[in-house]
Design a protein around this motif. Sequence first.
Motif, mmCIF file in Angstrom:
data_model
loop_
_atom_site.group_PDB
_atom_site.id
_atom_site.type_symbol
_atom_site.label_atom_id
_atom_site.label_comp_id
_atom_site.label_asym_id
_atom_site.label_seq_id
_atom_site.Cartn_x
_atom_site.Cartn_y
_atom_site.Cartn_z
ATOM 1 N N GLY A 307 17.548 -44.404 -18.472
ATOM 2 C CA GLY A 307 16.452 -43.559 -18.017
ATOM 3 C C GLY A 307 16.883 -42.221 -17.457
ATOM 4 O O GLY A 307 16.030 -41.376 -17.135
ATOM 5 N N GLN A 308 18.194 -42.022 -17.310
ATOM 6 C CA GLN A 308 18.695 -40.755 -16.781
ATOM 7 C C GLN A 308 18.681 -39.686 -17.884
ATOM 8 O O GLN A 308 19.046 -39.938 -19.027
ATOM 9 C CB GLN A 308 20.126 -40.927 -16.264
ATOM 10 N N PHE A 309 18.246 -38.478 -17.495
ATOM 11 C CA PHE A 309 18.248 -37.366 -18.444
ATOM 12 C C PHE A 309 19.654 -36.780 -18.557
ATOM 13 O O PHE A 309 20.427 -36.771 -17.595
ATOM 14 C CB PHE A 309 17.282 -36.275 -17.994
ATOM 15 N N THR A 310 19.976 -36.297 -19.735
ATOM 16 C CA THR A 310 21.265 -35.626 -19.949
ATOM 17 C C THR A 310 21.165 -34.161 -19.518
ATOM 18 O O THR A 310 20.066 -33.631 -19.325
ATOM 19 C CB THR A 310 21.661 -35.684 -21.433
ATOM 20 N N TYR A 311 22.339 -33.513 -19.395
ATOM 21 C CA TYR A 311 22.335 -32.077 -19.111
ATOM 22 C C TYR A 311 21.571 -31.318 -20.194
ATOM 23 O O TYR A 311 20.934 -30.297 -19.939
ATOM 24 C CB TYR A 311 23.772 -31.537 -19.055
ATOM 25 N N PHE A 312 21.651 -31.831 -21.408
ATOM 26 C CA PHE A 312 21.014 -31.158 -22.534
ATOM 27 C C PHE A 312 19.506 -31.049 -22.313
ATOM 28 O O PHE A 312 18.886 -30.031 -22.640
ATOM 29 C CB PHE A 312 21.325 -31.934 -23.814
ATOM 30 N N ALA A 313 18.910 -32.092 -21.736
ATOM 31 C CA ALA A 313 17.470 -32.074 -21.479
ATOM 32 C C ALA A 313 17.092 -30.954 -20.510
ATOM 33 O O ALA A 313 16.148 -30.197 -20.744
ATOM 34 C CB ALA A 313 17.024 -33.431 -20.931
ATOM 35 N N SER A 314 17.847 -30.856 -19.420
ATOM 36 C CA SER A 314 17.529 -29.807 -18.439
ATOM 37 C C SER A 314 17.846 -28.424 -18.995
ATOM 38 O O SER A 314 17.156 -27.446 -18.676
ATOM 39 C CB SER A 314 18.276 -30.051 -17.128
ATOM 40 N N ASP A 315 18.864 -28.307 -19.851
ATOM 41 C CA ASP A 315 19.178 -27.010 -20.454
ATOM 42 C C ASP A 315 18.049 -26.546 -21.370
ATOM 43 O O ASP A 315 17.713 -25.357 -21.401
ATOM 44 C CB ASP A 315 20.491 -27.090 -21.244
ATOM 45 N N ILE A 316 17.470 -27.469 -22.129
ATOM 46 C CA ILE A 316 16.331 -27.112 -22.978
ATOM 47 C C ILE A 316 15.183 -26.610 -22.112
ATOM 48 O O ILE A 316 14.573 -25.562 -22.377
ATOM 49 C CB ILE A 316 15.880 -28.328 -23.818
ATOM 50 N N SER A 317 14.890 -27.365 -21.062
ATOM 51 C CA SER A 317 13.805 -26.985 -20.147
ATOM 52 C C SER A 317 14.069 -25.618 -19.521
ATOM 53 O O SER A 317 13.164 -24.780 -19.401
ATOM 54 C CB SER A 317 13.659 -28.049 -19.061
ATOM 55 N N TYR A 318 15.318 -25.383 -19.134
ATOM 56 C CA TYR A 318 15.685 -24.123 -18.485
ATOM 57 C C TYR A 318 15.443 -22.927 -19.409
ATOM 58 O O TYR A 318 14.904 -21.896 -18.997
ATOM 59 C CB TYR A 318 17.155 -24.193 -18.056
#
Length: 558
Positions: A307-318
């Motif tokens: 259930g943990q998000f990867t760095y990639f997920a937050s980078d896309i959002s950013y």
Amino acid sequence: MKGKLKTLLKETVSECFEEGLLQETPLPDFVIEVPSDPKHGHFATNLALTLASSQRRAPREIGKIIASCLKGHENFLERTEVAGPGFINFTISSQAWHEVLSSIVRLRDGYGKSDMGNGEKMVVEFVSANPTGPLHLGHGRGAAVGDTLCRVFSFCGYEVVREFYVNDAGQQIRLLGESIFSRVKQMTDPGHPFPESGYQGDYVLDLARAISQENDLGAMPAEEAIMLCARRGKEIMLAEIKQVLSQFGVTFDVWSMESDLYSSGSLQKALDSLMERGELYENDEALWIRTTDFGDDKDRVIRKKDGQFTYFASDISYHLEKRRRGFSRAINIWGADHHGYVPRVKAALMANGFAENWLSVLLIQLVKLWKKGQEIKMSKRAGNFVTLQELIEEVGVDAVRFVFLTKHHDTTLDFNIDLVKEQNSDNPVYYVQYAHARLCSVFRKAAEEGIFLPEEPDGLLDLLQLEEELTLIRILSEFPSLLEDISRNLEPHRLTYYLTELAASFHRYFNLGTKIPECRIVTVDRSLSQARLFLAEAVRIVIANGLRLLGTSAPERM
């Protein structure tokens, strides 16, 4: 001067198309260069050669058509000729060269400015170091590249936002807290275990001492103490990062926190957008994004099984957040170890409807530090690298910033500490700054003899006939087009090359006067002295403008 000539050539070719002298086709890329032989004029272009294939005519024939159709250049071009296989050579008029000098002295700090960017809003993200340790030399090189690019962008008419992205929501912050807490425990129990992948270096012990003085960690449950150490450690390191960057002459307009993407719901909105586009799918209990549809070598996980998000997920959002704020273009400056990360980020953005060229990424290669012929690899404070702070304290901000930009960012840089401490021509920053100081000394000497800049140089500038003087004027004329090229190609190192060339040309000119008295800038001939002072002032202005864009000082005495 190159820019003016390029505009003239484009207008001329367009008129040739309209008049049917040439078949209308897309204008290919062409270059304007300085011929190696001065007999071939001041500039030469390969325009006719680049048009040959589309026109199906001999380059020399095309060159003659273009040369014969040049208009509105009576006070600009002295001579035009077609040479060799079809090069067009240009000799610029004396009046045009004199106008360059007058423009520099009139515009002063504004010489080189342009409206090329037309107010385009762009964001440049650079440094973005994790707040888990001190800034190292790679961060410093990225800071020098990013800050200089931003200065040049602003000078060329772009609306630039400088941004630092703080990864403060991942496992590395937790590990920082565990490392600090372990050092606290070891103060009373030397055998207390340290995390296997924990952060080394004396700075962790410094953090442990500071935080333990603020809080009674021994009275807290271990987990609570670790989280407190993580939070305070991040805050202290981030404050130190800001302080070192400020000392380095680098400031940011925005500090974006990864944790805010979670708390604001931006990350979930980004995932919802991708889901609506059909770019997400579940497999093996994880959530994946179809980056292979946009050139990536494989699809990527954005939410793991646990259930943990990867760095990639937050980078896309950013990056979605950047576009939401209205930026028409984004530039990221990352370490070379992110090479494989670039295509997947671009693929994810394209999956969200971004244009392929919306994001540009510059990768910063390593800096190798040398002293007394030996490479320096260790720092007591950092544990396994030399900090930016240590290098600044050793050689000064000016030397660090300038040397970091003496090579293209994708090339490994050797930084010789001994060299930049020398006050001679082998020291690149000293060589350029000394040219500025030497120019200032010329004006002090002239003032002592009662000779000052003329208010109206008309007529006097005809006295500038030495080849060294004409060379200086030509180099000065290239400054505005150089800055536009830097903006287009994202190559700030070219500014140090340019300033070194200009300084070398001036030093040769100055040294000529030490050998031949009549070639001195301040001579017995008052009118000639004033003309040469006018040239010297133009050189001083351009060197000062260039050093300012590099974020370095322009000393008046050395």
